[in-house]
Design an enzyme around this catalytic site. Structure first.
Site, PDB file in Angstrom:
ATOM      1  N   ASP A 195      28.532  51.740  44.140  1.00 15.31           N
ATOM      2  CA  ASP A 195      29.940  51.577  43.773  1.00 15.31           C
ATOM      3  C   ASP A 195      30.758  52.724  44.386  1.00 15.31           C
ATOM      4  O   ASP A 195      30.199  53.689  44.902  1.00 15.31           O
ATOM      5  CB  ASP A 195      30.027  51.586  42.240  1.00 15.31           C
ATOM      6  N   GLU A 231      34.150  53.007  49.043  1.00 11.01           N
ATOM      7  CA  GLU A 231      35.168  52.643  50.070  1.00 11.01           C
ATOM      8  C   GLU A 231      35.349  53.778  51.086  1.00 11.01           C
ATOM      9  O   GLU A 231      35.646  53.466  52.230  1.00 11.01           O
ATOM     10  CB  GLU A 231      36.498  52.316  49.391  1.00 11.01           C
ATOM     11  N   ASP A 260      36.742  45.197  40.713  1.00 12.07           N
ATOM     12  CA  ASP A 260      37.401  45.236  39.405  1.00 12.07           C
ATOM     13  C   ASP A 260      38.437  44.135  39.221  1.00 12.07           C
ATOM     14  O   ASP A 260      39.650  44.365  39.309  1.00 12.07           O
ATOM     15  CB  ASP A 260      38.030  46.612  39.189  1.00 12.07           C
TER      16      ASP A 260
HETATM   17  C1  GLC Z   1      34.308  51.034  39.116  1.00 12.20           C
HETATM   18  C2  GLC Z   1      33.459  49.786  39.265  1.00 12.20           C
HETATM   19  C3  GLC Z   1      33.110  49.247  37.900  1.00 12.20           C
HETATM   20  C4  GLC Z   1      32.407  50.324  37.102  1.00 12.20           C
HETATM   21  C5  GLC Z   1      33.273  51.573  37.001  1.00 12.20           C
HETATM   22  C6  GLC Z   1      32.562  52.729  36.323  1.00 12.20           C
HETATM   23  O1  GLC Z   1      35.549  50.724  38.588  1.00 12.20           O
HETATM   24  O2  GLC Z   1      34.069  48.831  40.064  1.00 12.20           O
HETATM   25  O3  GLC Z   1      32.309  48.103  38.013  1.00 12.20           O
HETATM   26  O4  GLC Z   1      32.107  49.852  35.809  1.00 12.20           O
HETATM   27  O5  GLC Z   1      33.662  51.993  38.288  1.00 12.20           O
HETATM   28  O6  GLC Z   1      31.418  53.095  36.999  1.00 12.20           O
END
Ligand code: GLC
Length: 753
Positions: A409, A412, A483
């Site tokens: 995650d 980017e 998200d």
């Molecule tokens: C980002 C991710 C989400 C995750 C959050 C905390 O927003 O896209 O899926 O729960 O970070 O790690």
């Protein structure tokens, strides 16, 4: 057309490559295959090393080159490209029909990056100095013909057909609710597919710099692509329909590999399971409620102060214990790993990263610092193999604990303290470069490291999920759409977004079921689980601070409906697995827009609310609050209502009753669909019985079976069956390849008469 090329002078031919020399610039045209031509102008560097295309795709092809007073024509049996002064480039089918011509009229507006985007980014504190017009490296302007429709482009928000919209390729983590006017989301997958009135083509713009694509929004007479840096480097693919383009594109960039079978099971996640008790409660309640569950995700909470590759023993117990007990209950743990590495002396990742020079640096040579979940953090330079190897090896701790997969995650890369400046120094292997070039491939390279780590450490097919990526990442990772929110319009976006991702190579993809941000309602969760029941990645996930989102939190009816559709999903696992097995060769996705199979049926070019699973199953979920009837379009052929067996002629709209527990589903005449008994988790019982759903009319189907885990199937440890049915439903089974224990029992169930 482009005036910094000048007159076309001559050409030089070298195997499949034709170097075309203009007065001021040379361009290279490579005949990749008879239906694919690469166009490359080395504005940035003489040779580009693609991140997306890792194997040389060029095959020996016979083609001709002719020069006359109008310019140069390169022709294969499938495609003809005409090149003229000022780099005018027109593509034709071999029969002379136009595919894509350069636009020769006047440009009405010369807007490179929309001011809305620049303003929005500026307001959010991003550095927008690099978005000035003079920094645009080049642009390609093509004629938009009547009847052209556009698809692909990865995870972009909005509708299936991208015509008249404008997009950017710049991996972006934007917290607002994703709307159809969003230019960019987390992924950059610059494959544009155009379906014409009677043909199709694709253009893969292989450029990692910030680029933008305007599909007739500036002016309905043309569309254009422009990039802020890099080479002009694109692959033009000609085909009869969209399937041809998907096949060609995945021929170039690779297909989605076959995953482990359990990854197709249902998955639960939440940002905010804070300790062992939370996790146990969720898993045990799934079992108690008899709702199947294969995976539980561990969000950032499981680490010590969000430090990657650590484990918070205070809240989650001794390393390995919880994972072992989950596995005893049939649940595989998947842990999140973000790239941002906490800046903290004495923390091994920090110390090793600094000592070995693994983090990116600012233009002044200092290790670059920005803020993500752990606070001040550094960014590993994944463009270098030694950094990827270091990172890959760090997964050992989680693998030793029994982790089932890795969720990447914030890659980017995300940064809370303004965007990384364009000149932050990154490397592309040994070549020094900067953020501007590497931004869009950062997630790609990170998930490649995770894939290689898991593959090397486990010998199994890696399960990696990523938020950010680039074209070609499908070879290494599954994706989810980031998200989203618990909003009906985000439920509506599930189908176009996943279908376009699928056509862009990402056969294994999904959205957060129920929505990540905002509060889900009982009805929305029901409709979401129905709509996403066949999405390859099937995970309920929600954000800290939002309403809890596990099915039973909404009462008995919602629990029952979730159980019904999750069990239905488990029955269809062998069908989804077959589609992924076939997709490993063909590149065709699991979830398909109808336009992929019925390209020339005008009713489906803008059909956002239905999808096909493979060719045989059509799903038309209810996507609006309070609605219990649905207009369904059935394309040509005969279809059978999955729930009632009713026979319905296609090429018409029908009205279907769809109370809260019904998701309209139809099976095409002559189908054979393999199903298993619904279990509580993959592996609960051996899958030794196969039940084939069949519909009237003769049918034929190939089914694959193996251990669902490792690479033994590559060495023959699999079975391949060919089932054929007569018009009356008589089954004939042939085993085309036998290398694994065969089913004890194969039965059929006829749907419809
Ligand atoms: C980002 C991710 C989400 C995750 C959050 C905390 O927003 O896209 O899926 O729960 O970070 O790690």
């Amino acid at each position: 057309m482009n005036n910094h090329f000048g007159k076309l002078l001559r050409f030089e031919q070298n195997n499949n490559e034709v170097k075309v020399v203009f007065e001021k610039q040379a361009a290279y045209f490579t005949v990749v295959r008879e239906d694919i031509i690469r166009v490359m102008v080395p504005f940035f560097q003489e040779h580009s090393v693609s991140k997306a295309i890792e194997k040389n795709p060029v095959v020996e092809t016979s083609y001709s080159v002719l020069q006359d007073e109008d310019g140069l024509v390169i022709a294969t049996d499938r495609i003809k490209v005409q090149i003229a002064d000022d780099f005018a480039v027109d593509f034709y089918k071999s029969d002379g029909g136009i595919l894509a011509a350069d636009y020769r009229g006047e440009r009405t507006i010369v807007k490179k990056v929309s001011w809305e985007t620049v303003e929005m980014l500026e307001a959010e504190g991003h550095d927008v100095s690099g978005l000035k017009e003079e920094e645009i490296q080049f642009q390609i302007v093509k004629q938009l013909d009547e009847g052209d429709d556009f698809y692909g482009l990865g995870d972009k928000s909005g509708f299936l057909n991208k015509k008249y919209y404008e997009y950017e390729n710049w991996n972006s983590d934007l917290p607002q609710a994703h709307n159809e006017d969003f230019k960019a989301l987390y992924k950059s997958v610059p494959i544009l597919m155009c379906l014409k009135k009677n043909a199709a083509y694709g253009i893969f713009f292989d450029n990692t710099f910030r680029s933008s694509i305007n599909l007739g929004k500036e002016n309905p007479k043309y569309y254009y692509y422009t990039a802020k840096g890099g080479n002009l480097d694109y692959y033009f693919m000609a085909g009869d329909d969209l399937q041809d383009i998907v096949r060609s594109y995945t021929y170039l960039t690779g297909t989605t590999p076959l995953p482990q079978l359990w990854t197709l099971g249902y998955q639960q996640s939440r940002w905010g399971y804070e300790n062992t008790e939370d996790i146990n409660y969720v898993v045990d309640t799934y079992r108690k409620e008899q709702i199947p569950l294969d995976v539980i995700h561990f969000d950032i909470d499981y680490m010590e102060h969000c430090k990657v590759f650590t484990w918070d023993e205070a809240n989650y117990g001794k390393k390995g214990e919880l994972f072992a007990s989950l596995r005893e209950r049939g649940v595989k743990p998947v842990t999140i790993i973000d790239p941002g590495t906490k800046l903290e002396e004495g923390y091994f990742m920090h110390d090793e990263g600094v000592a070995n020079d693994y983090f990116v640096k600012d233009a002044g040579g200092n290790v670059y610092v920005n803020v993500v979940w752990p606070g001040d953090s550094n960014y590993p330079d994944f463009g270098r193999k030694e950094v990827r190897d270091w990172w890959a090896e760090k997964h050992r701790m989680l693998v030793d604990m029994g982790v089932g997969g890795i969720w990447n995650d914030m890659n980017e890369p995300a940064s809370f303290n303004g965007e990384l400046p364009q000149d932050v120094v990154f490397y592309d292997e040994d070549r020094k470069t900067n953020h501007a070039e590497m931004h869009n491939v950062y997630g790609h390279l990170m998930s490649k490291a995770a894939y290689e780590g898991l593959k090397g450490l486990t010998g199994k097919r890696p399960f990696v999920i990523t938020r950010a990526c680039y074209a070609g990442s499908q070879k290494y990772t599954t994706v989810w759409t980031g998200d989203n929110q618990s909003l009906w319009h985000h439920l509506q976006m599930v189908i176009p977004q996943l279908c376009n991702l699928g056509m862009s190579g990402f056969a294994f993809c999904g959205t957060d079921v129920g929505g990540f941000g905002a509060d889900c309602t009982p009805e929305l969760l029901c409709r979401w689980v129905e709509a996403a029941c066949f999405s390859p990645l099937f995970r309920n996930h929600s954000a800290k601070g939002t309403r809890t989102q596990e099915p039973w939190r909404f009462g008995k009816e919602v629990t029952d409906i979730n159980r019904k559709y999750i069990k239905l999903r488990y029955q269809f696992i062998p069908y989804i697995y077959d589609l992924l097995y076939q997709g490993e060769t063909t590149g065709l996705p699991v979830m398909r827009p109808l336009v992929l199979h019925y390209s020339y049926d005008p009713e489906v070019r803008n059909l956002n609310s239905e999808y096909l699973v493979g060719e045989h199953l059509l799903v038309a979920p209810v996507l609006e609050q309070g609605v219990t009837k649905r207009v369904v379009y059935l394309p040509e052929g005969v279809w059978y209502d999955y729930w009632t067996g009713e026979r319905i002629e296609g090429k018409q709209y029908i009205l279907k009753d769809a109370p809260i527990d019904v998701c309209p589903m139809y099976i095409k005449a002559g189908s054979i669909i393999p199903t298993y008994e619904a279990v509580q988790y993959v592996g609960e019982k051996p899958y030794n019985k196969l039940r084939l759903l069949i519909t009237p009319k003769e049918g034929s189907y190939i089914h694959f079976q193996d251990n669902g885990e490792d690479y033994a199937y590559k060495n023959g440890a699999y079975n391949l069956y060919r089932f054929t049915t007569s018009a009356e439903g008589q089954l004939n089974t042939e085993i085309l390849h036998e290398g694994y224990s065969v089913y004890q029992n194969i039965t059929t169930v006829m749907i419809g008469k």
